[in-house]
Motif scaffolding. Sequence first.
Motif, mmCIF file in Angstrom:
data_model
loop_
_atom_site.group_PDB
_atom_site.id
_atom_site.type_symbol
_atom_site.label_atom_id
_atom_site.label_comp_id
_atom_site.label_asym_id
_atom_site.label_seq_id
_atom_site.Cartn_x
_atom_site.Cartn_y
_atom_site.Cartn_z
ATOM 1 N N PHE A 1 0.842 -1.200 0.000
ATOM 2 C CA PHE A 1 0.000 0.000 0.000
ATOM 3 C C PHE A 1 0.871 1.242 0.000
ATOM 4 N N TYR A 2 0.437 2.268 -0.782
ATOM 5 C CA TYR A 2 0.985 3.613 -0.623
ATOM 6 C C TYR A 2 -0.141 4.417 0.013
ATOM 7 N N GLY A 3 -0.041 4.706 1.278
ATOM 8 C CA GLY A 3 -1.151 5.371 1.969
ATOM 9 C C GLY A 3 -2.405 4.529 1.847
ATOM 10 N N GLU A 4 -3.479 5.142 1.306
ATOM 11 C CA GLU A 4 -4.752 4.426 1.168
ATOM 12 C C GLU A 4 -4.777 3.572 -0.096
ATOM 13 N N SER A 5 -3.769 3.752 -0.933
ATOM 14 C CA SER A 5 -3.815 3.116 -2.240
ATOM 15 C C SER A 5 -3.199 1.710 -2.191
ATOM 16 N N HIS A 6 -4.030 0.724 -2.517
ATOM 17 C CA HIS A 6 -3.652 -0.690 -2.440
ATOM 18 C C HIS A 6 -3.066 -1.086 -3.793
ATOM 19 N N GLY B 1 6.000 -6.698 -17.374
ATOM 20 C CA GLY B 1 4.621 -6.217 -17.301
ATOM 21 C C GLY B 1 4.563 -4.766 -17.717
ATOM 22 N N ARG B 2 3.332 -4.306 -17.968
ATOM 23 C CA ARG B 2 3.161 -2.929 -18.430
ATOM 24 C C ARG B 2 3.490 -1.923 -17.337
ATOM 25 N N ASN B 3 3.584 -0.656 -17.720
ATOM 26 C CA ASN B 3 3.734 0.426 -16.741
ATOM 27 C C ASN B 3 2.608 0.334 -15.729
ATOM 28 N N GLY B 4 2.968 0.455 -14.447
ATOM 29 C CA GLY B 4 1.955 0.467 -13.405
ATOM 30 C C GLY B 4 1.527 -0.902 -12.935
ATOM 31 N N ALA B 5 2.117 -1.974 -13.465
ATOM 32 C CA ALA B 5 1.710 -3.335 -13.070
ATOM 33 C C ALA B 5 2.141 -3.676 -11.647
ATOM 34 N N GLY B 6 3.140 -2.948 -11.141
ATOM 35 C CA GLY B 6 3.577 -3.187 -9.761
ATOM 36 C C GLY B 6 4.980 -3.764 -9.629
ATOM 37 N N LYS B 7 5.756 -3.695 -10.689
ATOM 38 C CA LYS B 7 7.099 -4.296 -10.673
ATOM 39 C C LYS B 7 8.040 -3.546 -9.715
ATOM 40 N N THR B 8 8.067 -2.229 -9.853
ATOM 41 C CA THR B 8 8.930 -1.437 -8.968
ATOM 42 C C THR B 8 8.471 -1.562 -7.517
ATOM 43 N N THR B 9 7.167 -1.560 -7.320
ATOM 44 C CA THR B 9 6.652 -1.676 -5.955
ATOM 45 C C THR B 9 7.032 -3.027 -5.335
ATOM 46 N N PRO C 1 17.998 1.212 -8.120
ATOM 47 C CA PRO C 1 16.710 1.764 -8.554
ATOM 48 C C PRO C 1 16.787 2.291 -9.976
ATOM 49 N N GLU C 2 15.606 2.508 -10.554
ATOM 50 C CA GLU C 2 15.523 2.992 -11.923
ATOM 51 C C GLU C 2 16.279 4.322 -12.082
ATOM 52 N N GLU C 3 16.241 5.139 -11.051
ATOM 53 C CA GLU C 3 16.883 6.463 -11.159
ATOM 54 C C GLU C 3 18.370 6.401 -10.795
ATOM 55 N N ASP D 1 16.312 -2.461 -11.415
ATOM 56 C CA ASP D 1 15.063 -1.915 -11.954
ATOM 57 C C ASP D 1 15.328 -1.247 -13.300
ATOM 58 N N GLU D 2 14.874 -1.883 -14.364
ATOM 59 C CA GLU D 2 15.003 -1.377 -15.742
ATOM 60 C C GLU D 2 16.392 -0.822 -16.073
ATOM 61 N N PRO D 3 17.411 -1.670 -15.986
ATOM 62 C CA PRO D 3 18.766 -1.174 -16.237
ATOM 63 C C PRO D 3 19.002 -0.727 -17.678
ATOM 64 N N GLU E 1 12.065 -5.478 -16.214
ATOM 65 C CA GLU E 1 12.334 -5.112 -17.608
ATOM 66 C C GLU E 1 11.052 -4.814 -18.373
ATOM 67 N N GLN E 2 11.156 -3.900 -19.323
ATOM 68 C CA GLN E 2 10.091 -3.716 -20.317
ATOM 69 C C GLN E 2 10.571 -4.344 -21.624
ATOM 70 N N ASN E 3 11.904 -4.452 -21.734
ATOM 71 C CA ASN E 3 12.533 -4.937 -22.959
ATOM 72 C C ASN E 3 12.671 -6.457 -22.872
HETATM 73 P P1 ATP Z 1 6.678 1.382 -14.083
HETATM 74 O O1 ATP Z 1 7.416 0.656 -15.141
HETATM 75 O O2 ATP Z 1 5.855 2.508 -14.588
HETATM 76 O O3 ATP Z 1 7.522 1.759 -12.893
HETATM 77 P P2 ATP Z 1 5.638 -0.701 -12.434
HETATM 78 O O4 ATP Z 1 5.098 -1.990 -12.922
HETATM 79 O O5 ATP Z 1 6.995 -0.711 -11.839
HETATM 80 O O6 ATP Z 1 5.572 0.342 -13.592
HETATM 81 P P3 ATP Z 1 4.831 0.534 -10.016
HETATM 82 O O7 ATP Z 1 5.774 1.682 -10.166
HETATM 83 O O8 ATP Z 1 5.128 -0.495 -9.016
HETATM 84 O O9 ATP Z 1 4.587 -0.150 -11.410
HETATM 85 O O10 ATP Z 1 3.396 1.147 -9.724
HETATM 86 C C1 ATP Z 1 2.267 0.347 -9.410
HETATM 87 C C2 ATP Z 1 1.076 1.255 -9.075
HETATM 88 O O11 ATP Z 1 1.372 1.986 -7.882
HETATM 89 C C3 ATP Z 1 0.764 2.269 -10.133
HETATM 90 O O12 ATP Z 1 -0.640 2.360 -10.244
HETATM 91 C C4 ATP Z 1 1.328 3.559 -9.577
HETATM 92 O O13 ATP Z 1 0.602 4.662 -10.019
HETATM 93 C C5 ATP Z 1 1.182 3.365 -8.087
HETATM 94 N N1 ATP Z 1 2.237 4.069 -7.337
HETATM 95 C C6 ATP Z 1 3.563 3.963 -7.528
HETATM 96 N N2 ATP Z 1 4.253 4.720 -6.648
HETATM 97 C C7 ATP Z 1 3.323 5.336 -5.874
HETATM 98 C C8 ATP Z 1 3.388 6.255 -4.774
HETATM 99 N N3 ATP Z 1 4.563 6.701 -4.286
HETATM 100 N N4 ATP Z 1 2.209 6.655 -4.243
HETATM 101 C C9 ATP Z 1 1.026 6.210 -4.727
HETATM 102 N N5 ATP Z 1 0.892 5.346 -5.752
HETATM 103 C C10 ATP Z 1 2.027 4.912 -6.321
#
Ligand code: ATP
Length: 235
Positions: free
Chosen positions: A15-20, A39-47, A87-89, A160-162, A192-194
């Motif tokens: 969770f990020y705050g209230e966001s699951h 997975g696509r952007n936002g799939a949750g890989k970085t999390t 990290p990615e950055e 993360d996405e080297p 990876e996206q690649n």
């Molecule tokens: P990307 O390649 O874009 O990083 P990802 O698969 O790594 O994609 P995450 O970065 O893990 O995806 O993000 C998963 C979800 O969590 C997304 O919906 C994103 O908007 C949300 N999210 C990521 N970081 C935060 C944050 N700090 N606060 C709230 N929501 C977040």
Amino acid sequence: TVRTAMLEVADLQAFYGESHVLHGVNLEVRQGEVVTLLGRNGAGKTTTMRSIMGIVGKRTGAIRFQGRELIGMAPHRIPRLGIGYVPEERGIFASLNVEENLTLPPVVKDGGMTVQQIYELFPNLQGRGSTQGTRLSGGEQQMLAIARILRTGATMILLDEPTEGLAPVIIEQIGVAVRKLKQRGFTVLLVEQNFRFAATIADRHYMMEEGHVVDMIPNNQLAANMEKLHTYLGV
Ligand code: ATP
């Protein structure tokens, strides 16, 4: 030979705050494997990676590294177990030169690579010791970021996405380095996206969608699963 999991993630919710964001991630990485999260952007890989490192607000489920539970552990203790996160950055000191970047990080565990071993792994950095971080190319910065983590003595590396934003020739050099790390017994979890790059270095691929792991494809079955892969990645 049966290898036990080095890293086991079971029913991970984050969770990020209230966001699951993660809704039950299950995966395992065995010692010496290179495994990707695709997975696509936002799939949750970085999390997923941030959850392993303890830098997500709240998480539940289980994350075991060499049998130890990481959930509940203070984040500063996690790298000391031998897990390194790039990290990615990237996370280099831009105002310091290459040599300083390689000598400054605290050695958190015995057995980190020496500066000489780093230069053997990344020949591009050799001879660039006095070059300032800001003057490095994107690829050199990525190599330096990985090198800094190898200095810490980590045996499991989370990348993360080297390859993001890098030229094909540089991506190939990073692939060579990851294959060398595998030969030396390192364990790698890679976002990876690649997928073409991932296919050149990984043993297995986990597919993520909407905060879940939805599939696992061994690398030797990737070609037979192209259609599925295109659906997951939206390409
Ligand atoms: P990307 O390649 O874009 O990083 P990802 O698969 O790594 O994609 P995450 O970065 O893990 O995806 O993000 C998963 C979800 O969590 C997304 O919906 C994103 O908007 C949300 N999210 C990521 N970081 C935060 C944050 N700090 N606060 C709230 N929501 C977040």
